[in-house]
Design an enzyme around this catalytic site. Structure first.
Site, PDB file in Angstrom:
ATOM      1  N   THR A   1       0.863  -1.180   0.000  1.00 55.29           N
ATOM      2  CA  THR A   1       0.000   0.000   0.000  1.00 55.29           C
ATOM      3  C   THR A   1       0.900   1.230   0.000  1.00 55.29           C
ATOM      4  O   THR A   1       1.893   1.283   0.723  1.00 55.29           O
ATOM      5  CB  THR A   1      -0.950   0.010   1.205  1.00 55.29           C
TER       6      THR A   1
ATOM      7  N   PHE B   1       1.346   5.012   0.847  1.00 48.29           N
ATOM      8  CA  PHE B   1       0.814   6.070   1.707  1.00 48.29           C
ATOM      9  C   PHE B   1       1.476   7.386   1.318  1.00 48.29           C
ATOM     10  O   PHE B   1       2.659   7.390   0.993  1.00 48.29           O
ATOM     11  CB  PHE B   1       1.146   5.798   3.175  1.00 48.29           C
TER      12      PHE B   1
END
Ligand code: PEP
Ligand code: MN
Length: 653
Positions: free
Chosen positions: A545, A547
């Site tokens: 992921t 960020f």
């Protein structure tokens, strides 16, 4: 046996604990364990541990099954994080979720050589400078080091370049003389069992890098670390540097299995010295990467500007270009093992991070984040976003968990938080559009950094549960989507969506039900003291992921996270729309292409309230010459309708 005392124990209660132990045949000593004051008790006495634990001021009693106590994970489960430097140089941490790289020559050879090497390794991102002033050499006729003069050259180089230094100490007398000149002592392999040296160095309270002896067992090595802790220091880093085996091709044999073994046995950070382990320059980098993959908290590596002219260990010293390549490889590998490479920010080129084409008043460079200011994330303790926050800002960063993504933007905007951590895309499931749209709703918020977190999902349950008792699984819908193959094997389980993966875990902690499991990260299980039934259940192990770190555009507070570096930004995020006519997007892309600017992402999103009209979200590289980038932005503005500059930052690998 270790008795951990509560922070507010009175001198009287402490004395009562000592008397209690003495009466039962123990000798006692005052010690420290991480941030705790403890009493160490040894001897052949007999004690009722329960009774001892009930004495006023006693927090807990740890009776270890090992001959070492202070270094054992049985006495302290939390990873110890060692801080080096911090006075004349920045404070550098070793341990936790970071990879720390120490680099420099085998020996300090001259003022110019150490200064040149320090500048080179810093440019590639090393955060600590190594170098021997006192060299324990096998032959008495070999170069023995420049002694105190060498150490002074090294201190000057470290201070000039902002790198704390680590250097070998070979005798107790020298330890005292060297104390104020070095930031960290190294105890060399040959001296690992020089107990008088260990006791003296331990008593000085400075951080220590303890090399493993060439013929030392893991237990002997840990007992040497115990000497250091028992003598007063709390900051010990263990260094595996190869042991002597029947193999003679390499200088030593790197005991790679010692890394996970020692990390299991002890809370102390473990780093690896691939240079002395292998002794052959061309083999140093692959072995360094293997060490990181095996869980090492960092490496210490020999680098020399001209290895062929080095006065010691030239054949194993890396050329600066090899070290630069190794740093890039470590940076790429770190997220795979859930860590972030700590790196010195590269020096700023040009006149700062302003681009003439962007609205400069909104993109002024900002100083580092003030420590007392909190960082906002969405979710609760143990959430993946919190792990990302820790990676970017460190374990000690104050944090605020909010319950929605726009809550992060609000907290940053109203000053409750100085920065926020926002997930924007997953490598498997794609963009988190909700968050992209928020940038347009909050024009005063900019992107100042990014990081990539590997998402490893676990099936988490109560201590009493097992695979057969589970009937219900809770997680965020993304958690279910990312673990589809695993869940397909259990068609009888009912899936219950939760707001975040971390809330799914806390719901089990509250219920204490053996029928319910949660899909979330390992950190969430640790926070709630729950059991991991299965680890790594995500369908694709390459599950990351991304960020971004957000901050307010105005104001003097600068939230660029320390580990993400405040050096030259290499990437920018833009949002724009184009006129509804043939070739309008193509014209924009050609501006980028003509200037050799790489487009790493391009995505279109419907414009709210304007059906069938779209905004383009683009991530682009920033060329070395910032002036050229400013011109590109100016040109883009003339070709686009709506143009938003979301921010410039250093790209994550
Ligand atoms: C060194 O680090 O230069 C050194 C002498 O290492 P070791 O003690 O591991 O041989
Ligand atoms: Mn050496």
């Amino acid at each position: 046996m270790i008795i951990v005392l509560s922070k507010d124990i009175t001198p009287h209660d402490k004395e009562m604990v000592r008397i209690f132990l003495k009466d039962r045949g123990f000798t006692t000593r005052d010690q420290v364990l991480g941030d705790d004051a403890v009493i160490g008790a040894s001897g052949k006495g007999v004690v009722d541990i329960k009774e001892l634990g009930l004495l006023p001021g006693v927090e807990r009693v740890a009776a270890t099954s090992k001959p070492y106590e202070l270094v054992s994970r049985e006495t302290r489960n939390e990873d110890t994080i060692v801080t080096v430097g911090g006075a004349e140089t920045p404070a550098v941490k070793i341990g936790g979720s970071r990879i720390t790289v120490i680099a420099g020559p085998c020996a300090v050879e001259s003022k110019d050589q150490i200064m040149e090497t320090a500048a080179l390794v810093r440019e590639s991102g090393a955060v600590l400078l190594r170098g021997g002033a006192y060299k324990p050499r096998t032959s008495p006729y070999a170069f023995q080091g420049l002694g105190m003069q060498g150490l002074e050259y090294m201190k000057a180089a470290g201070e000039a370049l902002g790198l704390p230094i680590v250097t070998e100490v070979v005798s107790p007398e020298l330890a005292v003389q060297m104390k104020d000149l070095t930031d960290m002592f190294q105890i060399g392999a040959r001296n690992m069992q020089n107990f008088e040296l260990l006791k003296k160095v331990g008593s000085l309270g400075k951080p220590v890098l303890l090399k493993r002896g060439p013929s030392a067992t893991i237990e002997e090595w840990l007992l040497s670390a115990e000497y250091l802790l028992a003598s007063g220091t709390r900051d010990v880093v263990l260094c595996e540097r190869g042991i002597r085996t029947f193999e003679t091709y390499t200088r030593n044999t790197l005991d790679i299995s010692a890394i996970p073994v020692v990390k299991g046995l002890s809370h102390l950070p473990v780093i690896v010295d691939p240079s002395h382990a292998v002794g052959i320059r061309a083999k140093v980098s692959p072995v360094a990467l293997a060490a990181i993959a095996a869980g090492a908290d960092g490496i210490t590596v020999e680098v020399h500007p001209r290895p062929d002219q080095a006065l010691s260990d030239g054949p194993q010293s890396l050329y600066p270009e090899q070290f630069e390549k190794l740093m890039r490889d470590i940076e790429a590998l770190s997220p795979v093992v859930g860590k972030e490479l700590l790196r010195t920010p590269r020096p700023l080129h040009g006149s700062g991070h302003t681009f003439s084409g962007a609205d400069t008043s909104k993109n002024a460079p900002k100083p580092p984040v003030p420590e007392e200011q909190a960082v906002a994330f969405c979710g609760e303790e143990g959430a993946f976003a919190e792990q990302a926050l820790t990676r970017a800002f460190g374990e000690d960063a104050p944090r605020i968990g909010v319950s929605s993504f726009f809550g992060i933007f609000d907290a940053v905007l109203d000053g409750t938080a100085s920065a926020g951590v926002v997930p924007v895309e997953n490598s498997q499931t794609g963009s988190i559009h909700e968050n992209y749209d928020l940038f347009l709703r909050y024009p005063d918020i900019a992107i100042v950094g990014e990081l990539k977190l590997r998402i490893v999902h676990c099936l988490i349950a109560d201590e009493r549960a097992d695979m057969d008792t589970i009937r219900i699984v809770r997680s965020h819908p993304q958690g279910f989507a990312q673990c589809k193959e695993f869940l397909d094997k259990h068609p009888d389980w009912t899936l219950e969506p939760a707001t975040t993966t971390a809330t799914a875990v806390s719901s089990i902690a509250r219920d204490g039900a053996v029928k319910v499991a949660a899909i979330a990260g390992e950190a969430a299980a640790r926070v709630h003291g729950l059991k991991i039934l299965r680890e790594g259940i995500e369908t694709n192990p390459l599950n990351y992921t991304r960020f971004v770190i957000i901050a307010r555009r105005e104001g003097e507070k600068a939230p660029v996270p320390p580990s993400l570096g405040s050096g030259r930004p290499s990437k920018a995020s833009l949002v724009f729309s184009v006129p509804d006519e043939p070739g309008s997007l193509f014209a924009c892309l050609r501006i980028l292409s003509d200037k050799g600017i790489n487009l790493s992402k391009l995505e279109s999103r419907p414009i709210q309230g304007k059906p069938w009209e779209y905004l383009f979200y683009a991530d682009v590289s920033i060329p070395e010459s910032e002036g050229a980038f400013g011109t590109v932005l100016e040109e883009l503005k003339t070709r686009t309708r709506d143009f938003h500059f979301l921010g410039a930052y250093r790209a994550a690998m």
